[in-house]
Scaffold this motif. Structure first.
Motif, PDB file in Angstrom:
ATOM      1  N   ASP A   1       0.831  -1.209   0.000  1.00 33.60           N
ATOM      2  CA  ASP A   1       0.000   0.000   0.000  1.00 33.60           C
ATOM      3  C   ASP A   1       0.864   1.256   0.000  1.00 33.60           C
ATOM      4  O   ASP A   1       0.518   2.267  -0.639  1.00 33.60           O
ATOM      5  CB  ASP A   1      -0.917   0.008   1.224  1.00 33.60           C
ATOM      6  CG  ASP A   1      -2.007  -1.053   1.132  1.00 33.60           C
ATOM      7  OD1 ASP A   1      -2.292  -1.517   0.005  1.00 33.60           O
ATOM      8  OD2 ASP A   1      -2.556  -1.433   2.190  1.00 33.60           O
ATOM      9  N   LEU A   2       1.982   1.219   0.707  1.00 36.25           N
ATOM     10  CA  LEU A   2       2.877   2.380   0.744  1.00 36.25           C
ATOM     11  C   LEU A   2       3.465   2.649  -0.632  1.00 36.25           C
ATOM     12  O   LEU A   2       3.631   3.806  -1.039  1.00 36.25           O
ATOM     13  CB  LEU A   2       3.999   2.147   1.755  1.00 36.25           C
ATOM     14  CG  LEU A   2       3.628   2.287   3.239  1.00 36.25           C
ATOM     15  CD1 LEU A   2       4.775   1.814   4.108  1.00 36.25           C
ATOM     16  CD2 LEU A   2       3.276   3.737   3.565  1.00 36.25           C
ATOM     17  N   ILE A   3       3.803   1.594  -1.334  1.00 33.99           N
ATOM     18  CA  ILE A   3       4.374   1.757  -2.672  1.00 33.99           C
ATOM     19  C   ILE A   3       3.355   2.382  -3.629  1.00 33.99           C
ATOM     20  O   ILE A   3       3.684   3.263  -4.435  1.00 33.99           O
ATOM     21  CB  ILE A   3       4.854   0.399  -3.217  1.00 33.99           C
ATOM     22  CG1 ILE A   3       6.031  -0.105  -2.378  1.00 33.99           C
ATOM     23  CG2 ILE A   3       5.255   0.504  -4.685  1.00 33.99           C
ATOM     24  CD1 ILE A   3       6.491  -1.492  -2.757  1.00 33.99           C
ATOM     25  N   LEU A   4       2.087   1.953  -3.493  1.00 32.45           N
ATOM     26  CA  LEU A   4       1.060   2.425  -4.416  1.00 32.45           C
ATOM     27  C   LEU A   4       0.488   3.786  -4.043  1.00 32.45           C
ATOM     28  O   LEU A   4       0.296   4.644  -4.899  1.00 32.45           O
ATOM     29  CB  LEU A   4      -0.083   1.405  -4.493  1.00 32.45           C
ATOM     30  CG  LEU A   4       0.238   0.061  -5.160  1.00 32.45           C
ATOM     31  CD1 LEU A   4      -1.018  -0.799  -5.214  1.00 32.45           C
ATOM     32  CD2 LEU A   4       0.789   0.280  -6.571  1.00 32.45           C
ATOM     33  N   ALA A   5       0.205   3.962  -2.731  1.00 32.94           N
ATOM     34  CA  ALA A   5      -0.568   5.155  -2.369  1.00 32.94           C
ATOM     35  C   ALA A   5      -0.005   5.917  -1.186  1.00 32.94           C
ATOM     36  O   ALA A   5      -0.657   6.825  -0.683  1.00 32.94           O
ATOM     37  CB  ALA A   5      -2.015   4.749  -2.068  1.00 32.94           C
ATOM     38  N   GLY A   6       1.152   5.557  -0.697  1.00 38.59           N
ATOM     39  CA  GLY A   6       1.694   6.274   0.434  1.00 38.59           C
ATOM     40  C   GLY A   6       1.187   5.724   1.748  1.00 38.59           C
ATOM     41  O   GLY A   6       0.428   4.764   1.795  1.00 38.59           O
ATOM     42  N   SER A   7       1.579   6.358   2.852  1.00 43.43           N
ATOM     43  CA  SER A   7       1.273   5.866   4.198  1.00 43.43           C
ATOM     44  C   SER A   7      -0.193   6.015   4.537  1.00 43.43           C
ATOM     45  O   SER A   7      -0.793   7.051   4.313  1.00 43.43           O
ATOM     46  CB  SER A   7       2.106   6.619   5.237  1.00 43.43           C
ATOM     47  OG  SER A   7       1.697   6.265   6.535  1.00 43.43           O
ATOM     48  N   ALA A   8      -0.740   4.920   5.102  1.00 37.35           N
ATOM     49  CA  ALA A   8      -2.119   4.978   5.588  1.00 37.35           C
ATOM     50  C   ALA A   8      -2.180   5.266   7.064  1.00 37.35           C
ATOM     51  O   ALA A   8      -3.249   5.399   7.629  1.00 37.35           O
ATOM     52  CB  ALA A   8      -2.821   3.645   5.301  1.00 37.35           C
ATOM     53  N   THR A   9      -0.989   5.351   7.695  1.00 38.49           N
ATOM     54  CA  THR A   9      -0.988   5.555   9.141  1.00 38.49           C
ATOM     55  C   THR A   9      -0.504   6.941   9.536  1.00 38.49           C
ATOM     56  O   THR A   9      -0.380   7.247  10.702  1.00 38.49           O
ATOM     57  CB  THR A   9      -0.079   4.508   9.826  1.00 38.49           C
ATOM     58  OG1 THR A   9       1.250   4.649   9.306  1.00 38.49           O
ATOM     59  CG2 THR A   9      -0.564   3.100   9.567  1.00 38.49           C
ATOM     60  N   ALA A  10      -0.198   7.775   8.537  1.00 34.61           N
ATOM     61  CA  ALA A  10       0.358   9.083   8.864  1.00 34.61           C
ATOM     62  C   ALA A  10      -0.622   9.927   9.662  1.00 34.61           C
ATOM     63  O   ALA A  10      -0.217  10.788  10.430  1.00 34.61           O
ATOM     64  CB  ALA A  10       0.755   9.804   7.573  1.00 34.61           C
TER      65      ALA A  10
END
Length: 308
Positions: free
Chosen positions: A110-119
């Motif tokens: 997910d980080l590779i595709l869309a960036g951090s989801a936990t920021a």
């Protein structure tokens, strides 16, 4: 007056109940905050606690069944159900390790595709992770102390799982903190490392529990203690055979001893009863002991054989 085994049962049951109550509360807390606080790391840890609740209920049932008295089909009782419960814990620990590792891989993707989801995780999620670490440290120390006192495989497995939860919650907290600080990669990396630690612990639990069920021979320390007690019992001339069998953390010992052939049956029975009392007094977790006596024969009979 309670027998030592009864006191151990009460301590074991208290450790199981505390774990079940604590995990139920943590599962609800972390799952809710993980969703509301936009923290996948805490949500994953909440799911981990939910699985702990599921196996905790199963273990609680098995513990209750293990306390059933002996019957015609199980003359030595049902204590081996405790080792089966420990196997269940090991299986759940392994499943949790695989789930956490897979979650870490998905989050990297997910980080590779869309960036951090936990920021954008809230500070409340971080506080929940820190609280979990503190509570699990306390429960781990308390449960491990009980396991040392009772030698119960279930309680020992629960203590190991508490320790795993410390690492899991700490990794979640670190991931949340670093993600909020702009370093999202540390979150899945920490989760993957924790998964490996949990996997190792699960394998250890399964190995120990399997040994209990496969009747692993008791240690030489037990054999030496039995020999010392026998040597200190008046009227026993030799040990012809010794067998020790495990039932969960408890032991059943069968001894065949040699006595003076001139003794009457009553005198031989008195020697046998005296030895049984000494063994029960000096060996912890000894559930039952059987002593058979024979007149001393001319053939050598001082060797102690041990089977399970």
């Amino acid at each position: 007056m309670d027998r030592p085994s009864d006191r151990h049962d009460k301590r074991n049951l208290l450790a199981v109940n505390l774990a079940l109550i604590a995990n139920a509360g943590l599962a609800a807390l972390k799952t809710a905050i993980g969703i509301l606080g936009h923290s996948p790391a805490l949500l994953a840890d909440g799911i981990n606690s939910t699985s702990d609740v599921v196996y905790g209920i199963i273990v609680r049932i098995f513990i209750g069944m293990a306390h059933q008295p002996p019957d015609d089909e199980h003359p030595y009782g049902h204590r081996q159900l405790e080792s089966i419960a420990s196997l269940i814990i090991g299986a759940f620990v392994l499943t949790t390790a695989v789930a956490i590792f897979w979650d870490a891989v998905n989050r990297v993707y997910d980080l590779i595709l869309a960036g951090s989801a936990t920021a954008g995780a809230s500070a409340l999620a971080l506080y929940a992770a820190v609280f979990t670490v503190g509570l699990k440290i306390y429960l781990s120390l308390l449960t491990r102390r009980t396991a040392r006192q009772t030698a119960n495989p279930v309680v020992l497995a629960i203590a190991a799982d508490h320790r795993n939860d410390i690492f899991s919650a700490a990794a979640a907290g670190l991931g949340i903190f670093l993600a909020r600080s702009g370093y999202p990669w540390f979150d899945p990396l920490a989760g993957a490392l924790v998964a490996l630690v949990i996997l190792r612990t699960g394998l250890g639990i399964l190995r120990q529990s399997s040994g209990e069920l496969m009747d692993t021979v008791p240690t030489t320390e037990l054999r030496d203690r039995v020999e010392a007690i026998v040597a200190g019992t008046p009227g026993v001339l030799a040990v012809q055979e010794m067998q020790a069998h495990r039932f969960g953390p408890y032991l059943v010992i069968n001894l065949t001893i040699a006595v003076d052939g001139a003794m009457s049956v009553t005198e031989g029975d008195a020697v046998s009863a005296r030895l049984e009392r000494a063994l029960h007094r000096d060996i912890d977790l000894l559930e039952r002991v059987h002593v058979h006596y024979h007149p001393l024969s001319a053939q050598p009979s001082s060797q102690v054989g041990e089977t399970a």
